[in-house]
Design a protein around this motif. Structure first.
Motif, short mmCIF file in Angstrom:
data_model
loop_
_atom_site.label_atom_id
_atom_site.label_comp_id
_atom_site.label_asym_id
_atom_site.label_seq_id
_atom_site.Cartn_x
_atom_site.Cartn_y
_atom_site.Cartn_z
N LEU A 287 -22.49 -22.17 8.25
CA LEU A 287 -21.66 -22.96 9.19
C LEU A 287 -21.48 -24.18 8.31
O LEU A 287 -20.37 -24.76 8.81
CB LEU A 287 -22.67 -23.17 10.51
N VAL B 204 -32.88 -23.29 13.84
CA VAL B 204 -32.04 -22.78 14.77
C VAL B 204 -32.65 -22.11 16.21
O VAL B 204 -33.92 -21.61 15.78
CB VAL B 204 -31.35 -21.29 14.11
N VAL C 178 -22.92 -18.50 17.88
CA VAL C 178 -23.67 -19.37 18.11
C VAL C 178 -23.12 -20.70 18.56
O VAL C 178 -22.14 -21.06 18.46
CB VAL C 178 -24.28 -19.72 16.64
N ALA D 161 -28.07 -25.57 15.85
CA ALA D 161 -27.63 -24.34 15.97
C ALA D 161 -28.36 -23.33 16.62
O ALA D 161 -29.48 -23.08 16.44
CB ALA D 161 -27.42 -23.69 14.29
N VAL E 127 -27.23 -21.59 8.88
CA VAL E 127 -27.00 -23.01 8.68
C VAL E 127 -26.20 -23.07 7.73
O VAL E 127 -25.12 -23.84 7.67
CB VAL E 127 -28.29 -23.87 8.92
N VAL F 44 -24.56 -29.62 10.11
CA VAL F 44 -24.95 -29.03 11.00
C VAL F 44 -26.29 -29.68 11.74
O VAL F 44 -27.43 -29.62 10.89
CB VAL F 44 -25.38 -27.50 10.68
N GLN G 162 -19.18 -30.20 19.20
CA GLN G 162 -19.79 -29.35 19.75
C GLN G 162 -19.10 -28.09 19.93
O GLN G 162 -18.06 -28.07 20.44
CB GLN G 162 -20.55 -29.66 21.21
N LEU H 18 -22.49 -30.55 15.10
CA LEU H 18 -22.29 -30.93 13.81
C LEU H 18 -21.52 -32.03 13.65
O LEU H 18 -20.85 -32.58 14.60
CB LEU H 18 -21.46 -29.90 12.97
N VAL I 282 -23.16 -24.50 18.04
CA VAL I 282 -23.21 -25.65 17.06
C VAL I 282 -22.95 -26.92 17.22
O VAL I 282 -21.81 -27.17 18.02
CB VAL I 282 -22.68 -25.01 15.60
#
Length: 204
Positions: free
Chosen positions: A151, A195, A176, A162, A148, A159, A132, A180, A178
């Motif tokens: 990223l 998102v 942002v 987000a 996305v 991801v 995170q 992942l 995120v």
């Protein structure tokens, strides 16, 4: 004798928790003293209160007051907060349990459970590929799919979520949060991850 056994059990448990689990993983020396001090202090006070008819109520009140004071004094990571509450719980178990006849096995088992959960829950191998992070991108993204995709290319990861914290069209940046998974790329046919925009006056 049972009281001394519980006091010794608490000291062993907090020693394993702080010196055997927390410090080898996080290496923050100042919190070692904090965890040990809080545990022994709560243990001493709760042991003294265990002989009182209002011992349990005062013990729980002490737990709440110490929590508020400690958590407001500095910024702690969520893992460190969990260790802090575990140290408090061990002190209360050892102190208040000392005033209960025949509670040695139960209290000992609960102490072992607290230490075991903290060891397992924060183990480096548990969900090791998940991260995170809060990222500031040098582009103002207003398209969810493009954000996305960018990223995932940036981190070479999938991801899962987000959440846009800030979009600045003047400085051309996007902030942002995120979540992942490293080492797992999102397939091209997979729908874009939703998102969650949280634009708080940053869109100008």
């Amino acid at each position: 004798m049972p009281q001394l056994v519980l006091l010794a059990a608490d000291l062993v448990a907090v020693g394993v928790l702080v010196l055997g689990v927390y410090f080898p993983r996080h290496r923050r020396r100042d919190l070692v003293a904090a965890y040990l001090g809080v545990n022994v202090g709560v243990l001493a006070v709760s042991t003294a209160l265990s002989s009182s008819t209002v011992g349990v109520g005062l013990g729980l009140g002490l737990f709440g007051v110490l929590s508020i004071i400690r958590l407001r004094s500095t910024e702690l990571a969520q893992t460190e907060v969990a260790f802090y509450f575990a140290a408090l719980a061990l002190g209360l178990l050892g102190g208040l349990g000392a005033g209960t006849t025949g509670a040695e096995l139960l209290v000992g088992a609960l102490m072992a459970l607290v230490v075991a959960v903290m060891w397992a829950g924060g183990h480096p191998r548990l969900m090791r590929s998940y991260r995170q992070q809060q990222v500031v991108l040098d582009r103002a993204f207003t398209d969810e799919a493009a954000l996305v995709a960018h990223l995932e290319q940036l981190f070479d990861a999938r991801v899962h979520q987000a959440t846009v914290q800030r979009v600045d069209l003047v400085d051309d940046t996007t902030t942002v949060d995120v979540r992942l998974e490293l080492g797992v790329r999102q397939p091209a046919h997979r729908p874009a991850v939703p998102v969650e925009p949280q634009l708080t006056g940053a869109l100008r």
